[in-house]
Design an enzyme around this catalytic site. Structure first.
Site, short mmCIF file in Angstrom:
data_model
loop_
_atom_site.label_atom_id
_atom_site.label_comp_id
_atom_site.label_asym_id
_atom_site.label_seq_id
_atom_site.Cartn_x
_atom_site.Cartn_y
_atom_site.Cartn_z
N HIS A 190 68.05 50.41 32.45
CA HIS A 190 67.81 51.32 33.41
C HIS A 190 68.74 52.80 32.64
CE1 HIS A 190 68.61 52.24 38.03
NE2 HIS A 190 67.93 52.58 37.19
N LEU A 191 67.53 54.38 32.94
CA LEU A 191 67.48 55.47 31.96
C LEU A 191 68.78 55.38 32.05
CD1 LEU A 191 66.49 57.05 30.47
CD2 LEU A 191 65.42 58.23 32.56
N HIS A 192 69.43 55.96 31.08
CA HIS A 192 71.14 56.52 31.37
C HIS A 192 71.50 57.16 30.27
CE1 HIS A 192 71.71 53.01 29.65
NE2 HIS A 192 72.76 53.09 29.23
N PHE A 193 72.14 57.62 30.25
CA PHE A 193 72.92 59.54 29.31
C PHE A 193 74.75 58.36 29.10
CE2 PHE A 193 68.56 61.03 30.00
CZ PHE A 193 67.98 61.38 28.58
#
Length: 361
Positions: A190-193
């Site tokens: 799940h898109l994350h930085f």
């Protein structure tokens, strides 16, 4: 240092910097401390031993015993950089509301506005900053662009620019933003930085660089020299937007060609490191060293940058620069693999931008 390592326990806190913090970082620190006081973390990072190792690079080692057994498990294959989002697996829409520090969204105003008191459901237009419940550093947080869009872990120009803006808003060289691709030891699709504060210069930030090319928009591209991990360094450009666009395009090129990579946004967004790697592939092929497999180190962006999280007291006590270098070399591309990838990246940029290359390879 007289050949000895020295402790860095003071660097795992905000120390006496509160008077010099940006508005963004001051709020982030206070909110993170509030979550710590509520007992939301799996461990107290301020109680974890940390030291700088003697040597040329001054790698940082932190001992967090059993961290790999407490954190959320990886629920996807490590052989594909691009994989579809799976709502049935853990994702950041499922975190407890108290794990949300604040939400933010793009505005036309010059002044920053933070949306506090996050409700149970976060508005679809907003991005969010969450606590990392298994922190490896002070104020370890997760940046989730457009969280309710349920984007998979893949870079696009817009999301990368959000991460660059977060780094700029911090206005502090000791608060970095990192990214791990799938296959590059991201553990959630799940898109994350990620980001955290560590008051020491990372070894990769001190590494010697060699210029490769400068694009017409002013962005300079160099490569690391005499560092265990090969990689690219981007800086300059007429604006943050130009720098962000170049790095995002290279990331997209790599992920579309199934090449795992990691990114470190450094110096408040003014310098970006892009580090390709192949350790997960070596693990799948049975080519990874048993010595390092037993240490259970996952070479994500923080490890490749020089901050190693060790899970066993024995490994922490015996940590040395030669051993860390051997591990990082194993995680990195070989010289031949890197040279071929570099050629492909420069050819791609030559098509995307007008380049004046300083080298032939």
């Amino acid at each position: 240092m007289d050949g000895k390592s020295f402790g860095l326990s003071c660097s795992l806190g905000m120390e006496d910097d509160s008077l010099n913090l940006s508005r963004f970082l001051d709020k982030l620190f206070r909110e993170w401390e509030d979550r710590k006081a509520r007992g939301l973390f799996h461990h107290d990072i301020s109680c974890c031993e940390t030291k700088v190792l003697p040597g040329e690079h001054n790698f940082v080692a932190t001992l967090i015993e059993g961290r790999d057994q407490k954190k959320r498990p990886t629920e996807f294959g490590m052989n594909q950089v691009l994989q579809p989002f799976d709502s049935g697996k853990f994702n950041f829409t499922k975190v407890r509301p108290e794990e949300v520090i604040f939400r933010f969204c793009e505005t036309d105003k010059d002044s920053a506005q933070y949306l506090g008191g996050a409700p149970d459901t976060i508005s679809a237009s907003s991005s969010a900053i969450l606590i990392n419940v298994s922190p490896i550093g002070y104020c370890h947080v997760l940046l989730t662009p457009k969280i309710q869009d349920c984007l998979p872990q893949r870079i696009d120009e817009e999301s990368f620019l959000i991460a660059m803006y977060v780094a700029r808003e911090a206005r502090n060289p000791f608060f970095r933003v990192g990214y791990n691709s799938l296959g590059g030891f991201a553990t959630i699709n799940h898109l994350h930085f990620q980001a955290y504060y560590l008051k020491v210069k990372y070894p990769v930030e001190k590494a010697t660089t060699e210029k490769l090319t400068t694009l017409v928009n002013g962005v300079s591209i160099a490569q690391l020299v005499d560092y265990p991990v090969s990689g690219f360094v981007f800086e300059g450009g007429a604006s943050l937007l130009y720098l962000s666009d170049v790095v995002a395009r290279v990331c997209i090129f790599l992920q579309e060609n199934n090449r795992p990579f990691n990114v470190l946004i450094s110096e408040s967004g003014n310098r970006v490191f892009l580090l390709p790697q192949c350790y997960a592939e070596k693990q799948l092929l049975g080519k990874a060293s048993q010595e390092f497999l037993e240490m259970r180190i996952n070479p994500a962006i923080w490890e490749l940058s020089g901050h190693l999280v060790l899970k066993r007291k024995k490994d922490y006590d015996e940590a040395s620069e030669p051993n860390i270098c051997r591990f990082l070399v194993e995680a990195a591309l070989s010289v031949t693999e890197y040279q071929e990838l570099k050629r492909c990246v420069l050819d791609f940029l030559a098509v995307s931008y007008a380049c004046n290359s300083d080298i032939d390879s």
